[in-house]
Design a protein around this motif. Structure first.
Motif, mmCIF file in Angstrom:
data_model
loop_
_atom_site.group_PDB
_atom_site.id
_atom_site.type_symbol
_atom_site.label_atom_id
_atom_site.label_comp_id
_atom_site.label_asym_id
_atom_site.label_seq_id
_atom_site.Cartn_x
_atom_site.Cartn_y
_atom_site.Cartn_z
ATOM 1 N N ILE A 9 41.871 45.894 32.995
ATOM 2 C CA ILE A 9 41.389 46.754 34.058
ATOM 3 C C ILE A 9 40.710 45.857 35.077
ATOM 4 O O ILE A 9 39.711 45.216 34.808
ATOM 5 N N ALA A 10 41.338 45.741 36.239
ATOM 6 C CA ALA A 10 40.871 44.772 37.238
ATOM 7 C C ALA A 10 39.721 45.356 38.055
ATOM 8 O O ALA A 10 38.779 44.652 38.412
ATOM 9 N N ASN A 11 39.806 46.647 38.367
ATOM 10 C CA ASN A 11 38.715 47.331 39.067
ATOM 11 C C ASN A 11 38.439 48.639 38.345
ATOM 12 O O ASN A 11 39.360 49.394 38.055
ATOM 13 N N TYR A 40 43.893 35.227 52.675
ATOM 14 C CA TYR A 40 44.063 35.257 51.231
ATOM 15 C C TYR A 40 43.599 33.976 50.572
ATOM 16 O O TYR A 40 43.539 32.924 51.197
ATOM 17 N N GLN A 41 43.318 34.110 49.273
ATOM 18 C CA GLN A 41 42.876 32.963 48.487
ATOM 19 C C GLN A 41 43.937 31.868 48.515
ATOM 20 O O GLN A 41 43.635 30.703 48.663
ATOM 21 N N HIS A 42 45.186 32.265 48.376
ATOM 22 C CA HIS A 42 46.282 31.290 48.461
ATOM 23 C C HIS A 42 47.140 31.703 49.645
ATOM 24 O O HIS A 42 48.112 32.415 49.493
ATOM 25 N N THR A 61 33.079 34.220 47.270
ATOM 26 C CA THR A 61 32.748 32.821 47.005
ATOM 27 C C THR A 61 32.208 32.666 45.591
ATOM 28 O O THR A 61 31.890 33.652 44.917
ATOM 29 N N HIS A 62 32.166 31.406 45.138
ATOM 30 C CA HIS A 62 31.493 31.108 43.869
ATOM 31 C C HIS A 62 30.261 30.251 44.108
ATOM 32 O O HIS A 62 29.584 29.868 43.173
ATOM 33 N N LYS A 63 30.016 29.915 45.386
ATOM 34 C CA LYS A 63 28.912 29.010 45.662
ATOM 35 C C LYS A 63 27.660 29.817 46.012
ATOM 36 O O LYS A 63 27.624 30.522 47.015
ATOM 37 N N SER A 69 44.065 35.423 37.909
ATOM 38 C CA SER A 69 43.205 35.211 39.067
ATOM 39 C C SER A 69 43.160 33.722 39.379
ATOM 40 O O SER A 69 43.445 32.879 38.520
ATOM 41 N N GLY A 70 42.821 33.404 40.641
ATOM 42 C CA GLY A 70 42.835 32.015 41.094
ATOM 43 C C GLY A 70 42.101 31.062 40.160
ATOM 44 O O GLY A 70 42.629 30.022 39.774
ATOM 45 N N GLY A 71 40.901 31.415 39.796
ATOM 46 C CA GLY A 71 40.098 30.545 38.947
ATOM 47 C C GLY A 71 40.722 30.355 37.572
ATOM 48 O O GLY A 71 40.640 29.278 36.983
ATOM 49 N N ASN A 72 41.350 31.399 37.081
ATOM 50 C CA ASN A 72 41.960 31.291 35.759
ATOM 51 C C ASN A 72 43.212 30.424 35.786
ATOM 52 O O ASN A 72 43.518 29.753 34.801
HETATM 53 N N1 LIG Z 1 49.614 41.348 39.738
HETATM 54 C C1 LIG Z 1 48.868 41.322 38.616
HETATM 55 N N2 LIG Z 1 49.421 41.615 37.433
HETATM 56 C C2 LIG Z 1 48.689 41.607 36.311
HETATM 57 N N3 LIG Z 1 47.383 41.320 36.262
HETATM 58 C C3 LIG Z 1 46.764 41.022 37.412
HETATM 59 C C4 LIG Z 1 47.472 41.008 38.652
HETATM 60 N N4 LIG Z 1 46.597 40.684 39.635
HETATM 61 C C5 LIG Z 1 45.407 40.495 39.032
HETATM 62 N N5 LIG Z 1 45.498 40.712 37.702
HETATM 63 C C6 LIG Z 1 44.394 40.611 36.730
HETATM 64 O O1 LIG Z 1 43.291 41.313 37.225
HETATM 65 C C7 LIG Z 1 42.077 40.636 36.913
HETATM 66 C C8 LIG Z 1 41.264 40.429 38.171
HETATM 67 O O2 LIG Z 1 41.895 39.465 38.983
HETATM 68 P P1 LIG Z 1 41.337 39.026 40.404
HETATM 69 O O3 LIG Z 1 42.355 38.127 40.998
HETATM 70 O O4 LIG Z 1 40.934 40.219 41.171
HETATM 71 O O5 LIG Z 1 40.037 38.188 39.999
HETATM 72 P P2 LIG Z 1 39.000 37.429 40.926
HETATM 73 O O6 LIG Z 1 37.697 38.090 40.760
HETATM 74 O O7 LIG Z 1 39.519 37.278 42.296
HETATM 75 O O8 LIG Z 1 38.930 36.015 40.195
HETATM 76 P P3 LIG Z 1 38.855 34.513 40.807
HETATM 77 O O9 LIG Z 1 37.445 34.216 41.066
HETATM 78 O O10 LIG Z 1 39.356 33.657 39.676
HETATM 79 O O11 LIG Z 1 39.748 34.451 41.994
HETATM 80 C C9 LIG Z 1 42.486 39.349 36.231
HETATM 81 O O12 LIG Z 1 42.317 39.518 34.838
HETATM 82 C C10 LIG Z 1 43.939 39.179 36.552
HETATM 83 O O13 LIG Z 1 44.625 38.546 35.513
#
Ligand SMILES: Nc1ncnc2c1ncn2[C@@H]1O[C@H](COP(=O)(O)OP(=O)(O)OP(=O)(O)O)[C@@H](O)[C@H]1O
Ligand SMILES: [Mg+2]
Lengths: 343, 512
Positions: B20-22, B87-89, B197-199, B413-416
């Protein structure tokens, strides 16, 4: 759970929808050229799937489709668009047609078949060699080069059967007839030759190689991200050459088996154009070897049924190719729409 | 500040397969404010903003813009509502020029009214303190400049809202300052900025409001003014408390010093190499790396850092000069695979284009360098069970937020994604570890963890070449710092003599 099921079903759904919409659009085209699509499609299915002749012909025709698709699978999985399967097929076929009669007196049957299979495979590989090297070494676009090689092959084989390897005892431009004792054996109790079994083994084997071996893994990484492949130390040139040659080889093998099983010789002007059929097939299968099998049956049915219908209804034979092209188009469209929705 | 929010997200929920992302997130944005989103890697920040920019559709929840409930079905929709996102990327068309990229997608006036466009842009540049070469091709621009193109594009579209997803993780400190100036002028003009940001330092520095996400839920909202008032230390503590479950961040162990004996393991001798366009990028560079040391490479981006990393990793040819590893000349043992076997590892700074195969699974990405070795393959046959076990171990060790090893890396997510690179390279336990901006995009806790890991590696005897444009980071963990300027190593400064001033000067090419 529901989510997972949906995810598994969605890709297949797009493939099936593309087939249906191709039939619909094809029907409209038929209306325009003054044919009744319902009678035509009705007859297509009736003869292709309803008659035992149609079904058996369909199954027999699956053999080359399976092998050519296996070849395409190897190349496409690496993002290498080998569009030269027709030429590779012809080279395998002509070498077999030329050399088989010469080998008959010298080899026992099993050795004879294995040798000719190897010769066909080699013929296809030779025809893929130039595009492979140009792609690996100079990163030249393999689409254009493989496509051009088809025309070269077509002219080359026509010239060869007219001149250097012509059977002078008959009028048409063709190679010597292979004696019936040295044709591809049948699957016991059927009229279907062994090529079907070989085709099935090849497609499953190739798919296994792509999924499970280190070479297959590298091919998939090449497709996913060439820079990552280089970054992590893969020998990208070797992978390109290997997969294009293997791809050509299986088309050549299909050519060898068609000569050994169906034609019994190589005839000038013969070009079954399996590429046009197999390219949409492999895309609709989403590069999944298992999905290639039922789709081969379906495409083979289209080709066979299409021939029947063309004869009876006066529709050009290539109408089937139009249908295949439409499937590829609607498949691409479906993928595009799907992408927009998911991300 | 206005009473009516410009944007109001209500109870936004978004599920992906297995995560659950949000989770019922509320988020308000007022005109003239900078609203910062904080949260661990994978907390759902990017997803929430993708929903606002139309890239992702929420499962439930509503979006109001200026009090009106709207449906945002595509990025085009959101642009029409005055929302622009960097965007991040991010992706621009590399073969087009700056001005072409900015007007790209503009239906009206596509027939390039060059003069008018140019004067509008000039005006925008002045108002928002941007500067860009209009006729330069994108492919010739630095990351920072590309980012400015994205911002200019949003402003050119007359966006009232600008979403910046981790803009500073790819910027040098100087570029970051310039970005903040632009952000401040936007605030002055009554526009709203969402800043991810992370900073923490910059968070406290520039935010009017801060929202913190955790595992998809919004767990806190703070006022930037309050945090500035209580002071940096206390401010950090308050944020950490919510972000990381009240656990204090582990103490920075990187300041603990080991006795390092001088035992050169890698030597570069008068190395010359060329860039992608045949220009000279490293000019007779000589350098000795000792066993067990962390050698920092400072410098403004584009002064030869990438080339230096790539010649060590075997991805780029050395034109002249020698590379010596453990006394052996390895100059001509090229290819990334060969160098991996020799014990050199490389963490690239380009995780999306080069570091990963995004459409392949975490498991498959975790063995990109190891697939030929047992137990991952034997006699050219891959062993899926062993590969998955390896990936699962890395997922646990680096706390990678993913539901399993079979998930495609591209959905992380980018960091992961960054953690996958780190995990992959560190699991090789190399003799020499080359890392280019290894902590980019990582949250504070993971950054600390990675620095600790580098420290541990160096204690084990690994020589670490730590390339970064972040001076503070370099100062905090390097034993020596070399400053790269225009392909030359201007100077090498010992840790005890290094400070922001002398290194900063060297970075600009000023020798003492
Ligand atoms: N298209 C997708 N399909 C499946 N899972 C997704 C998708 N997009 C994001 N997620 C998942 O949703 C969660 C939130 O991701 P999100 O990219 O919003 O994180 P974030 O807060 O931006 O992290 P970061 O600081 O690393 O960028 C993560 O667990 C990610 O794996
Ligand atoms: Mg993010």
């Amino acid at each position: 759970m529901k989510q997972i099921l949906y995810d598994k079903a969605a890709p297949a759904a797009n493939s099936i929808l593309s087939v249906i919409s191709a039939f619909v659009v094809g029907g409209v085209i038929l209306l325009f050229i003054g044919k009744n699509p319902f009678t035509l499609y009705g007859q297509l299915f009736l003869q292709g799937m309803g008659s035992s002749l149609g079904v058996i012909e369909t199954i027999i025709k699956m053999a080359p489709l399976l092998m050519v698709s296996a070849g395409l699978l190897v190349a496409f999985s690496g993002g290498l668009w080998n569009l030269g399967v027709e030429g590779q097929f012809l080279m395998g076929a002509i070498l077999t047609g030329w050399l088989a009669p010469k080998l008959v007196p010298f080899l026992s049957l099993p050795v004879y078949f294995i040798t000719l299979g190897g010769i066909g495979f080699a013929g296809g590989m030779i025809w893929a060699l130039l595009p492979a090297i140009l792609k690996a070494r100079y990163n030249l676009n393999e689409i254009i080069i493989t496509l051009m090689m088809n025309y070269v092959a077509l002219n080359l084989v026509t010239w060869m059967v007219k001149g250097p390897i012509n059977d002078l005892s008959v009028v048409p431009a063709q190679t010597k007839l292979i004696p019936m004792t040295h044709r591809m054996p049948m699957i016991p109790f059927t009229r279907i030759h062994l090529g079907l079994i070989i085709g099935l083994i090849v497609i499953i084997g190739v798919y296994w190689i792509i999924r499970r071996t280190t070479m297959g893994y590298q091919i998939r990484v090449l497709f996913a991200n060439k820079r990552a492949a280089i970054h992590t130390g893969m020998n990208v040139k070797r992978i390109i050459v290997w997969s294009l040659l293997t791809s050509g080889g299986f088309s050549g093998l299909a050519g060898a088996i068609d000569v050994l099983a169906i034609k019994g010789l190589f005839q000038g002007g013969w070009n079954p154009m399996y590429g046009i059929t197999c390219i949409p097939l492999v895309f609709l299968a989403r590069l999944n070897g298992w999905a290639v099998i039922p789709l081969s049956y379906f495409f083979s049915f289209l080709v066979v049924g299409g021939e029947f219908v063309a004869r009876d209804q006066g529709v050009p034979v290539f109408f089937v190719h139009v249908l295949e092209g439409l499937m590829l188009l609607s498949f691409a469209a479906g993928e595009h729409i799907g992408k927009g929705r998911v991300t | 500040m206005n009473n009516q929010p410009l944007i109001r997200l209500k109870a936004i929920t978004k599920r992906f397969k297995g995560v659950i992302a949000n989770d019922a997130v509320d988020f308000d944005l007022y005109p003239g404010e900078v609203h910062t989103l904080l949260g661990e890697n994978g907390a759902g920040k990017s997803t929430l903003m993708h929903i606002l920019s139309g890239l992702v559709q929420p499962d439930s929840g509503s979006i109001e813009i200026r009090g009106e409930s709207v449906n945002i079905r595509s990025p085009y929709d959101s642009l029409r509502h005055g929302i622009g996102m960097v965007y991040q990327h991010f992706a621009l068309v590399p073969n087009l020029t700056v001005i072409e990229n900015i007007i790209l997608g503009f239906e009206e006036g596509l027939i390039l009214n060059r003069k008018r466009t140019e004067s509008v842009l000039k005006q925008i540049f002045k108002e928002f303190e941007l500067s860009l070469p209009l006729d330069e091709k994108i492919s010739n621009l630095s990351v920072g400049e590309r980012q400015r193109v994205e911002i200019a594009k949003a402003l050119f579209h007359r966006s009232d809202v600008l979403i910046l997803d981790e803009p500073t993780s790819v910027l040098t400190p100087i570029e970051s300052e310039e970005l903040f100036n632009t952000v401040f002028s936007m605030r002055r003009m009554g526009k709203a900025v969402v800043f991810i940001t992370h900073k923490l330092k910059e968070t406290i520095g520039i935010s009017d409001r801060i929202s913190i996400l955790k595992l998809g839920k919004k767990v806190a909202e703070m006022s930037g003014e309050d945090l500035r008032q209580v002071g940096e230390e206390e401010g950090y503590r308050r944020i950490f408390d919510v972000m990381f479950d009240n656990t204090q961040l582990p103490k920075d162990t990187t300041t603990i010093k080991r006795s390092s004996e001088e035992m050169p393991i890698l030597e570069l001798d008068q190395v010359v190499c060329l860039g992608n366009f045949g220009e000279m990028r490293l000019k007779k560079l000589s350098l000795k790396l000792n066993k067990g040391e962390i050698f920092g490479i400072a410098g403004v981006d584009g002064n030869g850092q990438k080339e230096l990393a790539e010649i060590l990793a075997g991805q780029r040819k050395v034109v002249s000069g020698r590379l010596i590893l453990d006394g052996n000349d390895i100059t001509h043992e090229e290819g990334a695979g060969t160098r991996t076997d020799l014990g050199i590892s490389y963490i690239t700074d380009d995780r999306m284009q080069e570091g990963c195969a995004l459409s392949m699974s975490v498991a498959e990405n975790s063995i990109l360098r190891l697939f030929k070795r047992p137990p991952f393959s034997r006699r050219k046959i891959m062993n899926k069970a062993n590969i998955n076990r390896h990936a699962e171990a890395l997922i646990r060790e680096f706390d990678i937020k993913v539901s399993g090893p079979d998930v495609d890396v591209g959905t992380l997510s980018g960091g992961n994604i960054q953690k996958i690179l780190l995990a992959r390279e560190l699991s090789l336990h190399p003799k020499v570890l080359v890392c280019n901006k290894p902590t980019q995009g990582l949250d504070a806790k993971t950054t600390r963890y990675v620095k600790d890991r580098l420290q541990q590696e160096s204690v084990r005897g690994t020589a670490v070449l730590f390339i970064s444009s972040d001076l503070d980071e370099l100062l905090s963990c390097s034993d020596r710092i070399g400053v790269l300027y225009d392909g030359e190593l201007l100077d090498i400064v010992n840790r005890c003599d290094a400070n922001r001033e002398n290194i900063g000067k060297l970075m600009l090419g000023i020798r003492q």
